[in-house]
Write a protein that holds these residues in place. Sequence first.
Motif, PDB file in Angstrom:
ATOM      1  N   GLY A  28      -1.631  10.913  13.225  1.00 54.20           N
ATOM      2  CA  GLY A  28      -1.596  10.894  11.758  1.00 54.20           C
ATOM      3  C   GLY A  28      -0.223  10.525  11.236  1.00 54.20           C
ATOM      4  O   GLY A  28      -0.090   9.736  10.295  1.00 54.20           O
ATOM      5  N   GLN A  31       0.224   6.841  11.855  1.00 56.25           N
ATOM      6  CA  GLN A  31      -0.588   6.064  10.910  1.00 56.25           C
ATOM      7  C   GLN A  31       0.076   6.002   9.538  1.00 56.25           C
ATOM      8  O   GLN A  31       0.135   4.945   8.913  1.00 56.25           O
ATOM      9  CB  GLN A  31      -1.978   6.717  10.806  1.00 56.25           C
ATOM     10  N   THR A 100      -2.987  -1.137  12.279  1.00 58.07           N
ATOM     11  CA  THR A 100      -2.856   0.289  12.546  1.00 58.07           C
ATOM     12  C   THR A 100      -3.714   0.657  13.752  1.00 58.07           C
ATOM     13  O   THR A 100      -4.466  -0.166  14.261  1.00 58.07           O
ATOM     14  CB  THR A 100      -3.310   1.129  11.337  1.00 58.07           C
ATOM     15  N   VAL A 102      -6.178   3.072  13.859  1.00 54.76           N
ATOM     16  CA  VAL A 102      -7.556   3.253  13.414  1.00 54.76           C
ATOM     17  C   VAL A 102      -7.616   2.869  11.944  1.00 54.76           C
ATOM     18  O   VAL A 102      -6.803   3.326  11.146  1.00 54.76           O
ATOM     19  CB  VAL A 102      -8.004   4.724  13.581  1.00 54.76           C
ATOM     20  N   ASP A 103      -8.572   2.010  11.593  1.00 53.85           N
ATOM     21  CA  ASP A 103      -8.709   1.600  10.196  1.00 53.85           C
ATOM     22  C   ASP A 103      -9.489   2.666   9.439  1.00 53.85           C
ATOM     23  O   ASP A 103     -10.700   2.795   9.584  1.00 53.85           O
ATOM     24  CB  ASP A 103      -9.419   0.259  10.110  1.00 53.85           C
ATOM     25  N   LEU A 104      -8.761   3.441   8.648  1.00 51.98           N
ATOM     26  CA  LEU A 104      -9.391   4.481   7.832  1.00 51.98           C
ATOM     27  C   LEU A 104      -9.460   4.074   6.370  1.00 51.98           C
ATOM     28  O   LEU A 104      -9.577   4.907   5.489  1.00 51.98           O
ATOM     29  CB  LEU A 104      -8.611   5.794   7.975  1.00 51.98           C
ATOM     30  N   GLY A 105      -9.339   2.778   6.107  1.00 50.71           N
ATOM     31  CA  GLY A 105      -9.407   2.284   4.742  1.00 50.71           C
ATOM     32  C   GLY A 105      -8.070   2.186   4.047  1.00 50.71           C
ATOM     33  O   GLY A 105      -8.005   1.798   2.895  1.00 50.71           O
ATOM     34  N   GLN A 106      -6.985   2.545   4.724  1.00 50.31           N
ATOM     35  CA  GLN A 106      -5.690   2.481   4.072  1.00 50.31           C
ATOM     36  C   GLN A 106      -4.807   1.365   4.642  1.00 50.31           C
ATOM     37  O   GLN A 106      -3.610   1.374   4.451  1.00 50.31           O
ATOM     38  CB  GLN A 106      -4.971   3.826   4.162  1.00 50.31           C
ATOM     39  N   THR A 107      -5.404   0.411   5.338  1.00 49.07           N
ATOM     40  CA  THR A 107      -4.604  -0.664   5.907  1.00 49.07           C
ATOM     41  C   THR A 107      -4.263  -1.736   4.880  1.00 49.07           C
ATOM     42  O   THR A 107      -3.350  -2.511   5.097  1.00 49.07           O
ATOM     43  CB  THR A 107      -5.332  -1.319   7.094  1.00 49.07           C
TER      44      THR A 107
END
Length: 123
Positions: A28, A31, A100, A102-107
């Motif tokens: 985290g 990221q 990143t 893991v793409d958690l929507g904040q890239t």
Amino acid sequence: MTSRSERGITDSVQWAILLPVILLTVFGILQVGLWAHGTTVATNAAIAGAERGALADATVDDAKATANRVAAAGGLMGVDVHLTASPTAVSVTVRGTMPTFVDLGQTAVSHQATRPKERVTQP
């Protein structure tokens, strides 16, 4: 009193619970660091493009090329540079994605910068 084998099981259970929490915390932090870097790159690219576009002899292509060059050097992918010029100001918006884990929507990162246009006046 607990036996030696029971203490080993307790230690294993503790690590089985703690290890995922520790790994999630570390990943985290990484990221968030990558996202912050991407935001900084988009900011610097927008500022560089706006400053280049604000020069009296600059063209729209010069400003876009400058913003693209700064964004690419910082690692942004899928860069989109939008420039709006008026007689008094230049506004540049840079959008892109940051690689990143893991793409958690904040890239996706985006930033806009506006600079006044340079004017040459006669005395």
